[in-house]
Each structure stands twice: as structure tokens, then as C-alpha cells.
Design a protein around this motif. Sequence first.
Motif, PDB file in Angstrom:
ATOM      1  N   MET A 194       0.825  -1.205   0.000  1.00 27.81           N
ATOM      2  CA  MET A 194       0.000   0.000   0.000  1.00 27.81           C
ATOM      3  C   MET A 194       0.859   1.254   0.000  1.00 27.81           C
ATOM      4  O   MET A 194       0.559   2.237  -0.703  1.00 27.81           O
ATOM      5  CB  MET A 194      -0.938  -0.015   1.220  1.00 27.81           C
ATOM      6  CG  MET A 194      -1.860   1.204   1.315  1.00 27.81           C
ATOM      7  SD  MET A 194      -2.895   1.452  -0.149  1.00 27.81           S
ATOM      8  CE  MET A 194      -3.914  -0.031  -0.091  1.00 27.81           C
ATOM      9  N   LEU A 195       1.931   1.247   0.764  1.00 21.66           N
ATOM     10  CA  LEU A 195       2.859   2.377   0.781  1.00 21.66           C
ATOM     11  C   LEU A 195       3.406   2.648  -0.612  1.00 21.66           C
ATOM     12  O   LEU A 195       3.429   3.792  -1.094  1.00 21.66           O
ATOM     13  CB  LEU A 195       4.001   2.083   1.757  1.00 21.66           C
ATOM     14  CG  LEU A 195       5.069   3.163   1.928  1.00 21.66           C
ATOM     15  CD1 LEU A 195       4.500   4.385   2.640  1.00 21.66           C
ATOM     16  CD2 LEU A 195       6.268   2.610   2.708  1.00 21.66           C
ATOM     17  N   ALA A 196       3.854   1.577  -1.286  1.00 24.28           N
ATOM     18  CA  ALA A 196       4.418   1.721  -2.629  1.00 24.28           C
ATOM     19  C   ALA A 196       3.354   2.121  -3.642  1.00 24.28           C
ATOM     20  O   ALA A 196       3.608   2.924  -4.549  1.00 24.28           O
ATOM     21  CB  ALA A 196       5.085   0.417  -3.053  1.00 24.28           C
ATOM     22  N   LYS A 197       2.154   1.570  -3.496  1.00 32.85           N
ATOM     23  CA  LYS A 197       1.080   1.910  -4.435  1.00 32.85           C
ATOM     24  C   LYS A 197       0.728   3.391  -4.339  1.00 32.85           C
ATOM     25  O   LYS A 197       0.629   4.084  -5.362  1.00 32.85           O
ATOM     26  CB  LYS A 197      -0.154   1.052  -4.156  1.00 32.85           C
ATOM     27  CG  LYS A 197      -1.300   1.337  -5.123  1.00 32.85           C
ATOM     28  CD  LYS A 197      -2.507   0.464  -4.859  1.00 32.85           C
ATOM     29  CE  LYS A 197      -3.635   0.782  -5.847  1.00 32.85           C
ATOM     30  NZ  LYS A 197      -4.845  -0.003  -5.573  1.00 32.85           N
ATOM     31  N   ASN A 198       0.547   3.860  -3.120  1.00 30.42           N
ATOM     32  CA  ASN A 198       0.143   5.257  -2.934  1.00 30.42           C
ATOM     33  C   ASN A 198       1.237   6.237  -3.348  1.00 30.42           C
ATOM     34  O   ASN A 198       0.952   7.288  -3.934  1.00 30.42           O
ATOM     35  CB  ASN A 198      -0.249   5.505  -1.484  1.00 30.42           C
ATOM     36  CG  ASN A 198      -1.543   4.816  -1.100  1.00 30.42           C
ATOM     37  OD1 ASN A 198      -2.324   4.422  -1.955  1.00 30.42           O
ATOM     38  ND2 ASN A 198      -1.769   4.652   0.198  1.00 30.42           N
ATOM     39  N   GLY A 199       2.486   5.907  -3.035  1.00 28.75           N
ATOM     40  CA  GLY A 199       3.569   6.859  -3.248  1.00 28.75           C
ATOM     41  C   GLY A 199       4.283   6.741  -4.573  1.00 28.75           C
ATOM     42  O   GLY A 199       4.983   7.675  -4.990  1.00 28.75           O
ATOM     43  N   PHE A 200       4.104   5.619  -5.276  1.00 25.56           N
ATOM     44  CA  PHE A 200       4.904   5.389  -6.485  1.00 25.56           C
ATOM     45  C   PHE A 200       4.135   4.671  -7.594  1.00 25.56           C
ATOM     46  O   PHE A 200       3.960   5.199  -8.694  1.00 25.56           O
ATOM     47  CB  PHE A 200       6.163   4.598  -6.102  1.00 25.56           C
ATOM     48  CG  PHE A 200       7.046   4.218  -7.253  1.00 25.56           C
ATOM     49  CD1 PHE A 200       7.528   5.179  -8.131  1.00 25.56           C
ATOM     50  CD2 PHE A 200       7.423   2.894  -7.452  1.00 25.56           C
ATOM     51  CE1 PHE A 200       8.346   4.822  -9.204  1.00 25.56           C
ATOM     52  CE2 PHE A 200       8.240   2.529  -8.509  1.00 25.56           C
ATOM     53  CZ  PHE A 200       8.707   3.498  -9.387  1.00 25.56           C
TER      54      PHE A 200
END
Length: 253
Positions: free
Chosen positions: A89-95
Amino acid sequence: MAGEKKEVKIFDSDDDLVEGIAKHTADLSRKFSIQRGVFTVVLSGGYLIDKLRKLVEPPYVDEVDWAKWHIFWVDERVVKKDDPESNYMLAKNGFLSKVPIPEDQIYAINDSLDAEHAAEDYESRLKELVERGVVEISPQTKFPRFDLMLLGMGHDGHLASLFPHHPLLSEKNRWVTFIKNSPKPPPVRITFTFPVIDASAYIFMVVAGSAEVDAVKKALDNNSSNDLLPVQMVKLENGEFIWFLDKLAALKL
């Protein structure tokens, strides 16, 4: 490129740091897309994702052949994909939501499984991708060889979910394993093992700010020690390990 090559890059500002990461990542994307027709990238969590922010901006977002990218995680918390603790989720939202990488080339863990079965499932999927020629295999060790691992390090020198003095540091057979007693919450995770990390073609170790300054000093100290940090235990068999540091992280060097 037999053996391990190490390099340390120190940047004056956060903007310079993220620019350097974007430039070097885009260069490798071009190199492997031409050589192999694919570019296999392993992400970690933490502030690393924020440090990829220049990649989603011009000129890089337009130069990179995103259709060639295949995305993996060096470790993941065993939570639902939409959980705030999820590295996915962190990677999806930020990148990932900001670049056109095909969805079927983004390999998140199966969040319907428990830790042991999630690790087994991820390893099985990696083996399928090796058979398809998407992921290379090390001719020396027969472990998967990823083109680039974009990693961070904790203040205790851990990387992935490989923590100091933990039995998983000695795992030599599995590609992906699990941990139920992580000293850093949440406690239940899956992680790549050292043999997989060691097979990488390139590792970019990104450290910014003062929290890891002592670990950076120890990791880059040439004095031998019997009590190695996990990051010091990485021994690339045939690759390049490049440190990307800001001035604060490099303060004690």
C-alpha cells in the motif's frame, strides 16, 4: 563484474539525493530493458518510497519504459493489502499508482494466507517467473537474480526483515521465509533471504536523516568485527552495492 563492487554516494540535500536515485534507476532501467527486455525491481518499505518521487516526474517518468518493469518486495508485513502497515500500500500510494507499470507485473504477497503459506506462495511464484525467463537465475548459486533492489536500513542495521542476531540470518536454502517475532512491529512478516539478496545485480541502499547515522558508520567502517550488522552480511556474488546517503546519514563517516 565478478565479485562485489561497492560505492558510496553522498548528496548535499534531499533533492540531490532523490535526483541521484532517479537518474541511476532510470539508467539501469534502460540498460536491462535493452539487454533482457525486462527490468526486475525489488522494493522495500519505509521512507524509501518517498525517495523515488523524482522518478514519477519529468524527465524520468517519460523516459522510462515502464512496460518492462516487474515489481517485487524484499519483505512484507502479513496484513491486508489496504492496511496502513502494508509495504504494498505504501508503494502503491507513493509510487506505483503514478506510473504505468502493468498490474500483472506487480507481485504483491497473497494477503489471504498466513505467514508460512504466504512465504511458500511467494517463493513458488518466483520460481514460475524464473521458468518464464522474467527473473534470472544465478548460475553459481541457483538463487533468483534480480536486476535492482532498492533497499533501506534500520537504525539497528537490519535490511528486509533480517534483524540482528535472529536465526533467519543463517537461512541458506529458502528463497522466501517468514518471521513471527520481528523486533520491529508488526511482528509477522515474510522476507527474502540472504542468498537471494546476495544474488542481486545491483543494490541501492538508501539512507537519509540522522536516525541510522551510527549504523552507517559501523557498516562502512573497515575495521573487522565479529558482531556484524545484517547489512554488513550482504556479500554480492557478482554485483554492485551502492550507498545513497544524505549529509546527515553520512555525518560520522
